[in-house]
Design a protein around this motif. Structure first.
Motif: not given
Length: 651
Positions: A466-472, A481-485, A498-503, A515-520
């Motif tokens: 799961q993507h983060y945001g799907q998985y909390t 753990f959220r800021g760490d991941v 070849g890797l990127s973080v997206e909305n 991306l928005a979740t991870l920035l938060d």
């Protein structure tokens, strides 16, 4: 008159006689629960029969298995017992098999077991089933359809079902006509109940874990009263656990006519921080033929009470400023004055420098995590990323059962990233042995210490891909753990091409969200001492750092509210300025993080009417909790007689 037979008939009779000397007497291919109690039992026509020249071969009847071999086991040196039986299985089977194999080796079906007059090297993995040199065979299942192809290859017409999944049956050979039936498993016993009844020796211990200084009883029992004194000798040594770690006798005697004897073992309470250890109660097998061993190699945890505590807190009780970054002077200098893609490229040139950075194996990751994720409150444990708890370092997952264990969690799941294990990845060769690596070495992302965390086994499975945001995270956890991941993902998005973080939640390989979740998460859970220590440890292995831990504001420059703004790394107090000191997130709801000053400093928060509302001292990256109403406030930061003022917006 003596009858003469042609030579070829005599040879045929000899071959048939040899092939009937040993048969498959019983098989249990599926057991309830963790499915580790599987076994195969062979039976010879005469007792105490040497099995030199025979091999047991397991065939995979699935479509991908192509009715070919997946396991071959030489029987050279093995001898059947007084009832003509040889039991093959893992150490979890009771009685303990004469010939041990790993747990979960025997597949459920539709598959086959065969005995050949041959050697294991005659059946390398992928060898198709054959009747050449075949002695005996059975094709079995646990409810699957008949595998007519496998039956034909082995010259059989009937497939035997053990029952559905997690059944309690075994498939047993009828002593009279050689047919098969299902029933309650009877390992090391003749299927019709005849033969010599063997007396089982068992080991019993009340608990599987004791603390240093504890005394516990080991009880040895037999199923029937012994006919003469039974001497039992055992060992406890295992790895670093040896005679210096315990006191007590390792020899007991069950007296004639009795069924039990005990001994007391005391774990030495020393003052050494050796870490938790495991002792193994291992019988020295010198018993006469009327005995069998019901269980052996009983594992007991010896918990070391001399563990150490770090001077910093766990992620649940974070501290800030205790652990300093070990980044060398000038490590980030080439990033100064750059923005956007230029900043990202300069960062990648540092953290993926092929002349400096090292990649280690996936097996090495276990040792990296034992160091990097060590529980600050107990040096004998690792800290689990999602469930926010300590777990004994010894409880690493080694088999299919992950309950109560920890394993390696990819923050950027392998299935999303597109990297997998590579050649030699299963060899733990230590810090000094490594691969050269570069930005295009995406395969090395599989074992990047900045990208992996110690995780509870079942929770790792629950997260899946799961993507983060799907998985909390698990319900009820604090989200420490959220800021760490988030910072782990940001690192990977820069480190590897070849890797990127997206909305959102992309379905393109190499992309992860949200991306928005991870920035938060990054803004609301800034790097603490645990994470800084982790960064320092991984640096000793890989010779690269996670810049988003050393300088959290970099995430804003690449993806957040500072895109397009050049970055200047925090400098010494001689260049104390509003440009070098960062307060984020801003606007904020209830906390602010200060970055960009390493010296002792203080911060004061004022209302616009001049009232002082908050004051505290700090150094290094510091998170400050605020309890302010919505509005605009002023912060004054003071260090070495210098002062700067910054505006804070509370939403």
């Amino acid at each position: 008159m003596k009858k003469l037979y042609p030579l070829y008939i005599l040879l045929l009779i000899t071959q048939i006689a040899f092939s009937q000397a040993v048969v498959i007497n019983e098989i249990d291919c599926d057991t309830p629960g963790t499915d580790t109690g599987e076994f195969i039992e062979l039976k010879s026509a005469t007792p105490n029969f040497p099995l030199d020249g025979y091999v047991v071969v397991l065939f995979n009847g699935s479509t991908s298995g192509n009715d070919s071999s997946y396991f071959a086991l030489d029987l050279d040196g093995q001898v059947t017992d007084v009832n003509g039986l040889l039991l093959i299985g893992s150490s979890t089977v009771s009685p303990v098999p004469q010939l041990l194999i790993g747990s979960n080796v025997i597949q459920n079906g539709a598959d086959a077991v065969a005995i050949y007059q041959a050697n294991s090297f005659d059946f390398p993995q992928g060898t198709q089933a054959t009747t050449t040199d075949l002695v005996d065979a059975i094709v079995y299942d646990t409810g699957e359809a008949d595998d007519t192809g496998l039956l034909g290859l082995l010259g059989l017409t009937t497939q035997i079902s053990e029952g559905g999944n997690n059944n309690t049956n075994s498939i047993q050979r009828n002593e009279t006509d050689g047919s098969y039936f299902t029933g309650t498993p009877t390992p090391r016993q003749l299927n019709d109940g005849s033969g010599v009844v063997l007396n089982g020796i068992g080991i019993n211990v009340a608990n599987d874990q004791y603390n240093e200084g504890d005394t516990f009883t080991i009880e040895f029992t037999t199923e029937f009263a012994v006919m003469s004194d039974l001497d039992i000798t055992f060992t406890l040594d295992n790895g670093t656990f040896d005679a210096a770690d315990f006191t007590g006798s390792t020899t007991v005697t069950i007296p004639t006519g009795q069924t039990m004897a005990t001994t007391m073992i005391t774990l030495v309470d020393d003052t050494l921080d050796e870490g938790d250890e495991e002792l193994i109660i291992d019988l020295v097998e010198n018993f006469s033929v009327e005995y069998i061993i019901l269980n052996d190699q009983v594992l007991i945890r010896a918990v070391d009470d001399d563990f150490t505590m770090a001077p910093f807190g766990t992620p649940l009780n974070p501290t800030f400023g205790v652990v300093a970054s070990t980044a060398p002077n000038g490590y980030y200098d080439t990033m100064d004055g750059l923005a956007d893609d230029n900043l990202k490229d300069a960062m990648q040139a540092i953290i993926a420098d092929p002349m400096t950075v090292r990649a280690h194996t996936y097996a090495d990751v276990y040792e990296i995590l034992r160091e990097a994720d060590q529980n600050p409150a107990n040096s004998n444990q690792v800290w689990l990323v999602y469930t926010e708890q300590g777990r004994a370092k010894l409880d690493v997952q080694t088999g299919s059962n992950n309950t109560g264990t920890w394993n390696r969690e990819h923050t950027f799941p392998r299935s999303l990233a597109g990297y997998n294990s590579i050649e030699a990845d299963d060899v733990a060769d230590g810090r000094a042995v490594f691969w050269e690596t570069k930005p295009d070495s995406l395969r090395h992302g599989n074992s990047d210490g900045h990208a992996l965390r110690a995780s509870d086994g079942p929770e790792n499975s629950s997260r899946g891909n799961q993507h983060y945001g799907q998985y909390t995270g698990p319900t009820g956890t604090a989200g420490s753990f959220r800021g760490d991941v988030a910072r782990s993902i940001f690192f990977l998005a820069v480190r590897y091409n070849g890797l990127s973080v997206e909305n959102g939640f992309p379905s393109v390989e190499g992309q992860i969200g949200d991306l928005a979740t991870l920035l938060d998460w990054h803004r609301n859970d800034p790097p603490d001492d645990f994470e800084m220590n982790r960064n320092n440890v991984v640096y000793t292995w890989q010779v690269n750092r996670n810049p988003f831990i050393d300088h959290p504001e970099l995430a804003e420059h690449l993806w957040g509210n500072q895109t397009g703004v050049v970055w200047m790394q925090p400098l010494s107090n001689e260049e104390f300025s509003t440009e070098t000191i960062k307060l984020y997130p801003n606007p904020t709801k209830n906390n602010i993080t200060i970055a960009g000053i390493q010296e002792e400093a203080s911060i004061e928060i004022y209302a616009l009417d001049g009232r002082k509302l908050h004051a505290q001292n700090f150094s290094g990256i510091t998170k400050i909790n605020l309890n302010l109403t919505t509005g605009v406030y002023l912060s004054k930061i003071i260090s070495n007689g210098k002062t700067i003022t910054k505006k804070i917006i509370i939403q």
